[in-house]
Design a protein around this motif. Structure first.
Motif, PDB file in Angstrom:
ATOM      1  N   THR A  41       2.625  50.583 -29.369  1.00  0.00           N
ATOM      2  CA  THR A  41       1.305  51.181 -29.125  1.00  0.00           C
ATOM      3  C   THR A  41       0.372  50.941 -30.302  1.00  0.00           C
ATOM      4  N   CYS A  47       4.312  51.137 -22.459  1.00  0.00           N
ATOM      5  CA  CYS A  47       3.160  50.890 -23.347  1.00  0.00           C
ATOM      6  C   CYS A  47       2.115  50.004 -22.670  1.00  0.00           C
ATOM      7  N   SER A  91       0.201  51.847 -20.060  1.00  0.00           N
ATOM      8  CA  SER A  91      -0.874  52.759 -20.467  1.00  0.00           C
ATOM      9  C   SER A  91      -2.139  51.988 -20.833  1.00  0.00           C
ATOM     10  N   GLY A 117      -3.674  51.472 -17.472  1.00  0.00           N
ATOM     11  CA  GLY A 117      -4.154  52.755 -16.941  1.00  0.00           C
ATOM     12  C   GLY A 117      -5.485  53.196 -17.524  1.00  0.00           C
ATOM     13  N   GLN A 118      -5.905  52.556 -18.622  1.00  0.00           N
ATOM     14  CA  GLN A 118      -7.175  52.969 -19.241  1.00  0.00           C
ATOM     15  C   GLN A 118      -8.389  52.314 -18.592  1.00  0.00           C
TER      16      GLN A 118
END
Ligand code: B12
Length: 313
Positions: free
Chosen positions: A136, A183, A186, A189-190
């Motif tokens: 991340t 990771c 995500s 997903g943003q």
């Protein structure tokens, strides 16, 4: 922790802490003597008894080591966050080195080689939390393409090679795969306001279980505000056709890792659909001779730039 007859919590013994953290008792004693990482309340000649706070501190040190920080720096960072703990048993005054910060920022300051070493160590010790932290931090700082090419892919190849030559480490492969998916997921997903109206479809060839590259591609495209529909592992031909007919995607990207799954007839069938989406194929499973009109890409950066160009047309 058990309570003693006096009602006071006696704390954990060295052996109990060692078991919980997976560290040898002798190592724990050395950490105490050399770096002042023993129990905060330890009195000379008394047996060491660790409180919950002592245990949490040691766990933090262990995690930092797994991210590639040296033991000395990890001790300094953790103890500097608790000035009361800078005891006389520790070797001289403890100062946080200028290039080391406390808190989650630490990974962002690590040079990439250290991050790669830390990630390998974290993956090997099945420390998913540390894997996720390192990945991340790198994704935030350097983005998906760099993180995939420089950090994740070389380690995957190494893990695969070790499995091939020794049969060992399949559990490492599975756990690391989960951390990577989490990771990269995500990042995808943003994405809030995609620039594409027609989707980009991502699919692995029939019977192809390898699909991490699709997660990397989805994340890298999300960074460019391009939304994908992820169909994932082993997508049968008629399933992909049905999705294409329902959604009218602008691009279909198909991954084949192993030669056994790289059947060009699968791509040729897709070419017959109208209106025809651009068809992009990646992965070492495809043979060199591709059906006419299929765009072959060799790495993540090329896949991202070719797909982004088609989306922008
Ligand atoms: C993770 C992994 C798995 C996971 C997959 C999980 C998932 N969700 O994807 C699991 C555990 C399921 C798995 C299973 C198996 N696996 Co596996 N696996 C891997 C591993 C470690 C990484 C796969 C990967 O993501 N590779 C992608 C990148 C990192 O590697 P690459 O493809 O070589 O990269 C090159 C190009 O593709 C390009 N590139 C890199 N990234 C990108 C991105 C894009 C978008 C593009 C276009 C190009 C590109 O650059 C590289 C240089 O050329 C590989 C090791 C390896 N070397 O790949 C083995 C590997 C692929 N697996 C292998 C095998 C044998 C298997 C199994 C058959 C084992 C078994 N006995 O069960 C099974 C069955 C798989 C099946 N039926 O499909 C072999 C394949 C051998 C072969 N040539 O066919 C490998 C190579 C391990 C090895 N060294 O032997 N595996």
């Amino acid at each position: 922790m058990e309570n003693s007859a006096s009602g006071q919590d006696p704390g954990l013994t060295v052996a109990a802490v060692a078991r919980r953290l997976g560290i040898a008792p002798a190592t724990l004693r050395t950490w105490d003597r050399r770096y002042g990482l023993g129990p905060a309340q330890h009195q000379v000649r008394a047996h060491r008894r660790y409180s919950a706070a002592d245990l949490a501190r040691l766990d933090q040190v262990r995690r930092l080591i797994n991210t590639g920080v040296t033991l000395g720096d990890a001790a300094r960072v953790v103890l500097a966050a608790e000035p009361d703990l800078q005891r006389e048993s520790s070797p001289g005054p403890i100062r946080v080195p200028a290039n080391i910060a406390t808190g989650p920022e630490i990974n962002q300051l690590l040079p990439s080689r250290t991050a790669a070493r830390g990630l390998a160590r974290a993956a090997d010790s099945l420390d998913s939390v540390a894997c996720r932290e390192i990945i991340t931090a790198s994704l935030e700082r350097r983005g998906v393409v760099w993180t995939w090419d420089a950090l994740i892919a070389p380690l995957l190849v190494g893990i695969g090679d070790r499995w091939h030559s020794t049969g060992r480490g399949i559990e490492v492969e599975h756990a690391f795969t989960q951390a990577i998916e989490f990771c990269l997921g995500s990042v995808s997903g943003q994405l809030r306001t995609p620039i594409n109206v027609r989707p980009v479809l991502l699919a692995a060839a029939p019977e192809e279980l390898h699909a991490l590259t699709l997660n990397a591609l989805a994340g890298a495209l999300a960074e460019r505000q391009i939304e994908v529909l992820m169909l994932g592992q082993r997508v049968p031909s008629d399933t992909l056709m049905a999705a294409v007919q329902r959604l009218g995607p602008v691009v279909v990207f198909v991954w084949s890792q192993a030669a056994a799954t790289g059947n060009p007839a699968y791509l040729a069938d897709l070419r017959k659909i109208r209106p025809a989406p651009a068809l992009v194929a990646g992965g070492p499973g495809w043979s060199e001779s591709m059906p006419a009109g299929v765009i072959r890409v060799r790495d993540l950066a090329e896949a991202v730039s070719k797909i982004a160009r088609i989306v922008a047309e």
